[in-house]
Design a protein around this motif. Structure first.
Motif, PDB file in Angstrom:
ATOM      1  N   GLN A 137       8.360  -2.485   0.894  1.00 38.90           N
ATOM      2  CA  GLN A 137       9.191  -2.554   2.104  1.00 38.90           C
ATOM      3  C   GLN A 137      10.157  -1.374   2.165  1.00 38.90           C
ATOM      4  O   GLN A 137      10.379  -0.807   3.237  1.00 38.90           O
ATOM      5  CB  GLN A 137       9.966  -3.883   2.152  1.00 38.90           C
ATOM      6  CG  GLN A 137       9.093  -5.107   2.314  1.00 38.90           C
ATOM      7  CD  GLN A 137       8.249  -5.102   3.581  1.00 38.90           C
ATOM      8  OE1 GLN A 137       8.593  -4.491   4.582  1.00 38.90           O
ATOM      9  NE2 GLN A 137       7.115  -5.793   3.535  1.00 38.90           N
ATOM     10  N   GLN A 138      10.711  -0.969   1.023  1.00 42.42           N
ATOM     11  CA  GLN A 138      11.618   0.184   0.986  1.00 42.42           C
ATOM     12  C   GLN A 138      10.875   1.462   1.368  1.00 42.42           C
ATOM     13  O   GLN A 138      11.415   2.312   2.083  1.00 42.42           O
ATOM     14  CB  GLN A 138      12.250   0.329  -0.401  1.00 42.42           C
ATOM     15  CG  GLN A 138      13.267  -0.743  -0.717  1.00 42.42           C
ATOM     16  CD  GLN A 138      13.707  -0.724  -2.172  1.00 42.42           C
ATOM     17  OE1 GLN A 138      13.052  -0.149  -3.040  1.00 42.42           O
ATOM     18  NE2 GLN A 138      14.828  -1.385  -2.453  1.00 42.42           N
ATOM     19  N   GLN A 141      10.316   1.496   5.113  1.00 42.28           N
ATOM     20  CA  GLN A 141      11.571   1.815   5.790  1.00 42.28           C
ATOM     21  C   GLN A 141      11.881   3.306   5.674  1.00 42.28           C
ATOM     22  O   GLN A 141      12.271   3.935   6.650  1.00 42.28           O
ATOM     23  CB  GLN A 141      12.712   0.986   5.200  1.00 42.28           C
ATOM     24  CG  GLN A 141      14.032   1.205   5.909  1.00 42.28           C
ATOM     25  CD  GLN A 141      15.131   0.313   5.360  1.00 42.28           C
ATOM     26  OE1 GLN A 141      14.896  -0.569   4.561  1.00 42.28           O
ATOM     27  NE2 GLN A 141      16.350   0.569   5.804  1.00 42.28           N
ATOM     28  N   GLU A 145      12.239   5.899   8.746  1.00 46.76           N
ATOM     29  CA  GLU A 145      13.437   6.717   8.938  1.00 46.76           C
ATOM     30  C   GLU A 145      13.082   8.199   8.984  1.00 46.76           C
ATOM     31  O   GLU A 145      13.629   8.946   9.786  1.00 46.76           O
ATOM     32  CB  GLU A 145      14.459   6.437   7.838  1.00 46.76           C
ATOM     33  CG  GLU A 145      15.092   5.067   7.954  1.00 46.76           C
ATOM     34  CD  GLU A 145      15.933   4.678   6.749  1.00 46.76           C
ATOM     35  OE1 GLU A 145      16.048   5.476   5.794  1.00 46.76           O
ATOM     36  OE2 GLU A 145      16.474   3.559   6.761  1.00 46.76           O
TER      37      GLU A 145
END
Length: 161
Positions: A137-138, A141, A145
């Motif tokens: 998930q990181q 993300q 970004e």
């Protein structure tokens, strides 16, 4: 087409150690140090298709131990697995390769890293469990970004390579 050909298939074909390196740039003097080393751990995962429905999943760990400003040892290991994944919906395949496969491969890598550090003459480093779902998930993300920042950078006249 029969139902049998459309059933989801997920199988481990092979788990193997793809790469392992050990550096001890300050041995043997580092063994005389009394201070406990500080440990840094870096993690990376990857997946790539090998053939239709066949994928390689990799987990790479780099462990760096330092005493004061001197490197005691640096170990990098890459454990891999070959997985068969067929008839799996596209929205489930990426999480399977980014979470499920690393969860299978990582315990082998943990053991190999601890073993090589012990064989190098140091106390073993027992790597913690990793929640690959959070890591996945990181990464998603961070990629989102970066993608959002790219048009802004292009509008400012910046170039990316």
């Amino acid at each position: 087409m029969s139902d049998e050909t459309q059933q989801p298939v997920f199988q481990i074909q092979r788990v193997y150690l793809k790469d392992l390196s050990l550096e001890q740039p300050n041995s043997p003097a580092i063994f005389l140090e009394q201070e406990a080393p500080s440990i840094e751990v870096a993690l990376d995962v990857g997946a790539s298709p090998l053939a239709e429905g066949i994928f390689e999943s990799t987990v790479t760990i780099t462990v760096t131990a330092k005493v004061k400003d001197k490197v005691a040892f640096l170990v990098e290991g890459k454990q891999a697995g070959i997985f068969e994944a067929r008839n799996i919906p596209a929205e489930q395949l990426d999480p399977l390769l980014g979470i499920g496969c690393p969860n299978i491969v990582y315990p082998y890598l943990r053991a190999n890293i601890a073993d090589v550090i012990t064989r190098a003459g140091f106390p073993p480093v027992h790597l913690a469990e990793i929640n690959f779902e959070v890591f996945y998930q990181q990464r998603l993300q961070a990629m989102a970004e970066a993608a959002a920042a790219a048009p802004a950078a292009a509008a400012d006249g910046a170039t990316t390579h």
